[in-house]
Write an enzyme that holds these catalytic residues in place. Sequence first.
Site, PDB file in Angstrom:
ATOM      1  N   CYS A 147       0.824  -1.212   0.000  1.00 26.74           N
ATOM      2  CA  CYS A 147       0.000   0.000   0.000  1.00 26.74           C
ATOM      3  C   CYS A 147       0.861   1.266   0.000  1.00 26.74           C
ATOM      4  CB  CYS A 147      -0.960   0.003   1.177  1.00 26.74           C
ATOM      5  SG  CYS A 147      -0.174  -0.359   2.735  1.00 26.74           S
ATOM      6  N   ASN A 148       2.125   1.126   0.353  1.00 23.33           N
ATOM      7  CA  ASN A 148       2.984   2.317   0.410  1.00 23.33           C
ATOM      8  C   ASN A 148       4.054   2.375  -0.663  1.00 23.33           C
ATOM      9  OD1 ASN A 148       1.858   3.759   2.510  1.00 23.33           O
ATOM     10  ND2 ASN A 148       2.844   2.487   4.048  1.00 23.33           N
TER      11      ASN A 148
END
Lengths: 424, 300
Positions: free
Chosen positions: A50-51
């Site tokens: 997600c990052n």
Amino acid sequence: MTLAFAGGSHRTVPMDLRERLAFSAEQAAEALRRFRERFPGREGVLLSTCNRVEFYAAGENDAVPPAPGQLVDFLAECRGIDAAILKPVLAGEHDDAAVHHLFAVASGLDSMVLGEPQIVAQVKQAWALAQEHHTAGPLTGEMFQAALRTAKRVATETAIGRERLSIPSVAVADFARGVFERFDDKRVLLVGAGKMAHETLRYLREAGARDVIVVNRSAARAEDLAGRLGVRAGRFADLTEELVKADLVVSTTGATEPVVTLEMFATAQQRRGGRPLLILDLAVPRDFDPRIGARSGVWLYSIDDLGAACEANRKSRQREMPGALAIVDEETKRFMGDLHHRSSAPLIEQLRAGWTETGEGELDRLFRRLPGLDDAARAEIRQSFQRYAAKLLHSPLTSLRNESHSGPPHGLLDALRRLFDLKD
Amino acid sequence: MAEFVSRISVVCFAASYLVALACEASRLLFRSGIRGAVMVGFAAAGVVAHTLFIVWRAANEQSVPLSSAYDWYLLAAWVLACGSLWLTIANPRTPIGLFMLPLVLGLIGAAQLSSPVPFPQSPATQVWGAIHGSFNLAASVAVAFGAIAGMMWLIQAGRLARKQAPAQGFRMPSLEKLARFTGRSASTAAWTAAAGFASGLVLNAVNRQQGLLETVPWNDPVILRMGALVAWLVIAALLERAAAHRADGPRTAAILSLISLGVLTGSILWGLFGASRHGAPPRLAAPAGRIDFVEGEEPR
């Protein structure tokens, strides 16, 4: 160039673009399939969390891996994003810089929450996916294994991921566990229905808490919350009684005045039989009169107290950063040294083979001239020849290995080729 | 093997414990991946050497553990060292050794200041002597464990009161566990010390009846100090029990445990440097064949 990577993380890529760039499992599989077709003979691993979204590529000899710029184009194409939008925010590196980056990422040094451990599992998943889709190979294999080894060293030799950073986790691990040894025989009282209470309750349940009761000004809300959390609901009017029975209180009401006054608490404490009480007052403004914390046997923590502990832990993680980076540097150097040394393997093999062939020829000649030698004597002479060759080779091979630590040993390899008439 | 064991000296295991203690103390200064193994290694080496030393003395010095003040202190140190090692292995993140090893070294130091000459013995007194020594040993160990738990409770409570996260390498057990341990140690110390004192009185009576040893007079310092110690430990256990249902009960118990250690230390120092007829041979010769003691230096 043997290794390359291109990608971006929370540091450079805005969230809306990260969301567009992120790969689902199916999209990642499709990207790896496309990579195999586009760059045959090259290795590739896609790390998408997600990052961050990063693509690592590797290749040897004629199969040079795609340059970082080509990888950016490839990622843009896979996600249907204009490469011109991605190029300013995605970074790319090759060889030791790419290795250093992966090792730092796997160790959690590039994570949004410094030292967070989930990234290790995500790196493992990325590698497994590449293996499944046949884009992994010996180079990326060694690189990712070394990355996981580095992450393990960073985790064990530094305290970078040790202290907790969220308020609920600090409240339970650093304070509740400091007061109580076990939670399965403790009564937990939830006052109010704030979001922080849910999270704290999750940690308490992991610690073993079973007996939980929730009270709220609105009985319907308390019933609803109790149903959702799988706990019992109590009456707000019985709060004093519940304080007598509780061992641990988590309070998160939205009240503007203290819900538990000093007088009310003093009444409850008289009936507690000296049992200690831990109060996590996570409400703003506070639900418990702060003077309650000064009473014997009461451990009262407000959200500011817990926030300060989180901040101290965060600073403690930052202090571990130089030690963690030193490990990453050391492991990168070691990995690149081994990689460079690997490139000299075919030449060394040729050299060994040539010497062995010459030795065998000489031995045959010797044994023909000395027909009286028995098998034991022949074996002894053969071993002597082999030891002699190994000893002669030892110094040049050591020099090659040492030279590999500071880059590909082109000079020495060229000298060996010329001295011993070896072919590429 | 026998020659190797015979060369083991007090310095061997005391030095091992000292290195383990230094490793433990270094937790507060820096992190290390191998420190835990080094620390446990040295502590274990110390315990092994300590064990062999005691076994060797029991086998070759015509004495069994507890037969002299010197052996008593060494055995007490051994019990604490074993406890420290076990607790360190079971709780690797808690600096147990930092609290226990100084007591171990202190007891070894006390052994060096006391007489190694065994108390005169006979079959009739040997059993009561062993019971007396064992109860006193158990009481001392219980006081030491209780005081360590009490000290840890105060440190942990101080940290929680200051609302600080645990310091790196200095994670204490929970207050609940420490309070339970302190309470149990206080009651164990009280009844074992009382039993040790009572068995000492019986031993004295047997000696008086059979004329085996010098009878210890009622005003002898050893009776006074042991009596004071027993009285304090019983009072401390009762106070601890009385405070158990009060909010400040655990703090009271922790402070009492530290006072108990102070009283015990005072009693030991009094024993080391005060005069006494405790364990002394009779002034008049006993009937032949009834006393089995090593002649030489008179025990303190």
